[in-house]
Write an enzyme that holds these catalytic residues in place. Sequence first.
Site, PDB file in Angstrom:
ATOM      1  N   ASP A   1      10.650  20.082   3.595  1.00  0.00           N
ATOM      2  CA  ASP A   1      10.885  20.023   4.581  1.00  0.00           C
ATOM      3  C   ASP A   1       9.162  20.397   5.253  1.00  0.00           C
ATOM      4  O   ASP A   1       8.828  22.162   5.524  1.00  0.00           O
ATOM      5  CB  ASP A   1      11.413  21.296   5.292  1.00  0.00           C
ATOM      6  CG  ASP A   1      12.539  21.220   6.766  1.00  0.00           C
ATOM      7  OD1 ASP A   1      11.599  19.649   7.340  1.00  0.00           O
ATOM      8  OD2 ASP A   1      12.761  22.388   7.451  1.00  0.00           O
TER       9      ASP A   1
ATOM     10  N   ARG B   1      20.639  25.036   0.906  1.00  0.00           N
ATOM     11  CA  ARG B   1      19.603  25.982   0.708  1.00  0.00           C
ATOM     12  C   ARG B   1      20.216  27.343   0.753  1.00  0.00           C
ATOM     13  O   ARG B   1      21.643  27.402   0.364  1.00  0.00           O
ATOM     14  CB  ARG B   1      19.600  25.943   2.571  1.00  0.00           C
ATOM     15  CG  ARG B   1      18.811  24.611   3.158  1.00  0.00           C
ATOM     16  CD  ARG B   1      19.342  24.015   3.635  1.00  0.00           C
ATOM     17  NE  ARG B   1      18.140  23.108   4.706  1.00  0.00           N
ATOM     18  CZ  ARG B   1      19.164  21.635   4.843  1.00  0.00           C
ATOM     19  NH1 ARG B   1      19.975  21.079   4.081  1.00  0.00           N
ATOM     20  NH2 ARG B   1      17.730  20.838   4.815  1.00  0.00           N
TER      21      ARG B   1
ATOM     22  N   LYS C   1      15.440  12.737   7.634  1.00  0.00           N
ATOM     23  CA  LYS C   1      14.748  12.951   9.002  1.00  0.00           C
ATOM     24  C   LYS C   1      13.881  12.180   9.773  1.00  0.00           C
ATOM     25  O   LYS C   1      13.445  11.452   9.511  1.00  0.00           O
ATOM     26  CB  LYS C   1      13.114  14.473   8.276  1.00  0.00           C
ATOM     27  CG  LYS C   1      12.284  15.440   9.418  1.00  0.00           C
ATOM     28  CD  LYS C   1      11.888  15.439   8.225  1.00  0.00           C
ATOM     29  CE  LYS C   1      11.267  17.077   8.998  1.00  0.00           C
ATOM     30  NZ  LYS C   1       9.965  17.572   8.421  1.00  0.00           N
TER      31      LYS C   1
ATOM     32  N   ASP D   1      16.614  16.601  19.902  1.00  0.00           N
ATOM     33  CA  ASP D   1      16.821  14.506  20.491  1.00  0.00           C
ATOM     34  C   ASP D   1      17.218  13.944  18.861  1.00  0.00           C
ATOM     35  O   ASP D   1      17.883  12.606  18.784  1.00  0.00           O
ATOM     36  CB  ASP D   1      15.679  14.387  20.623  1.00  0.00           C
ATOM     37  CG  ASP D   1      14.321  14.142  19.888  1.00  0.00           C
ATOM     38  OD1 ASP D   1      14.282  14.783  19.203  1.00  0.00           O
ATOM     39  OD2 ASP D   1      13.327  13.486  20.961  1.00  0.00           O
TER      40      ASP D   1
ATOM     41  N   ASP E   1      16.672  28.672   5.250  1.00  0.00           N
ATOM     42  CA  ASP E   1      16.992  27.644   5.577  1.00  0.00           C
ATOM     43  C   ASP E   1      16.279  26.262   5.128  1.00  0.00           C
ATOM     44  O   ASP E   1      16.171  25.685   5.468  1.00  0.00           O
ATOM     45  CB  ASP E   1      17.801  26.917   6.492  1.00  0.00           C
ATOM     46  CG  ASP E   1      17.004  26.970   8.133  1.00  0.00           C
ATOM     47  OD1 ASP E   1      16.321  27.907   7.783  1.00  0.00           O
ATOM     48  OD2 ASP E   1      16.033  26.339   8.148  1.00  0.00           O
ATOM     49  N   ASN E   2      15.053  26.960   4.901  1.00  0.00           N
ATOM     50  CA  ASN E   2      13.747  25.927   4.662  1.00  0.00           C
ATOM     51  C   ASN E   2      13.749  26.625   2.533  1.00  0.00           C
ATOM     52  O   ASN E   2      12.597  25.896   2.233  1.00  0.00           O
ATOM     53  CB  ASN E   2      12.348  26.924   4.873  1.00  0.00           C
ATOM     54  CG  ASN E   2      12.452  26.002   5.662  1.00  0.00           C
ATOM     55  OD1 ASN E   2      13.653  24.584   6.981  1.00  0.00           O
ATOM     56  ND2 ASN E   2      12.232  26.395   7.489  1.00  0.00           N
TER      57      ASN E   2
END
Length: 472
Positions: A262, A185, A112, A124, A252-253
């Site tokens: 996450d 996931r 991450k 970014d 997606d988590n």
Amino acid sequence: MTELTPYRPAPRFFQLGGEYADQVEPARFGNLVLRHRHDRAATEIGLEHLSDEAFVRHFGRFEPLEGQPAPVAMRYHGHQFRHYNPDLGDGRGFLLAQMLDGRGRLMDLGTKGSGTTPWSRSGDGRLTLKGGVREVLAAAMLETLGVKTSRALSLIETDEELERHDEPSPTRAAVLVRLSHSHIRFGTFQRAAYFRRTDQIEALTAHVVRHYHPHLAEDDPVGLLGAVVEASARLSAQWVAAGFVHGVLNTDNLNVTGESFDYGPWRFLPHYEPGFTAAYFDQTGLYAFARQPEAVFWALTQLGGALRLVADAEPLTEALNRFGGLYIEALRVAIARRFGVRASGGPQDQALVDSALRLLREGGPALRFEPLFFDWFAGVSSTRRALSSPRAPLYAGEAFEALRTALFALEPERPERLEHAVFNRPEPEEMLIDEVEALWDAIAARDDWSAFHAKLAALEDARKAYGFAVPD
């Protein structure tokens, strides 16, 4: 002498091919400082021998571990606050490596803050240092309380300064590596279904069954859904028993192993409040504390919808409809476990759940969530300890008597755990937002990491005291 777990590389997901992930180039950072390493987790995968310098090389500069291919950004879609988003995927992280742990389970190292990927969109690809600190703390607290969770293997500060709209900027940056059982996931299956790729769904099903649910047949999507439903029901119950609010339960988590991971805008309850939310942007309370089981079930129905391309609707629906009963049973077990008593399998278990929640509700802000379980850990064996605690005046009245009756009807499980020095203290370890902010303030203002490391040491002490078995 305890035999150490050997390092056994096993890059299985990488072997699925380029339609499931994209090879990526990690960001190149200047000066790197190792701020945290989880030595016990490293021992479980045979990496305890790595020096701090090697941690920085492998988990900050991403020098490949032996037997590991180049990192990949995983492809997936997902519902975000119930709106479908086909533009997702690993946007600021990637799958770094896979290996077997001491129990023979396939484990992932995921990053991450490691740079941009094809799925970064306008982001970014970076992680704030505060975000990394918060993830380390969330995972450590959940592990202490026996919740099935990913763990922060390392947190390495970079020399970048980041601009963020929701916190003071410029702010310090970091890269985190988490150890998880799986990063596949619900949204991984959703992406394949979106493109009508039944071949991909079948390949994913076989892969997930082979490595995470091997008691099933590899061509059994209904059995797979049933296993994920069961694992997700247990996780939902563990969150509730821990007083934890994940904050963002998008598809997606949530993953196929029922493992919490996450951590963004998470919170632990200061006191019982069903509508408590963790994310400032969750304005409707969709993912509030008491709605988490509902949110997980909704997400499971989306996984079932994806599997509908390769299985009949009726057995998939039957598998989904087991969630409610499984969750209730798992909550009974989880609450009994938090109190350090043995679930009976009878009506006493539900009486314990009902009476505990009633006392917490009626106790209001004066009765914090975590201390109730701490004071009455091991049930009847803690009577004298609990009634001399700072909360003793709260342990009176009809609601309390109902809890005491329910607790005393159940057998203490390993009451010798009370001999640990942790239970001689008046207060338990908690992870409330004021303490989290104080830990960060010391780092931000003075670069003082002593309180952060002391907190992690205290949590490790509490983990040993509670002695919860590691969930499968």
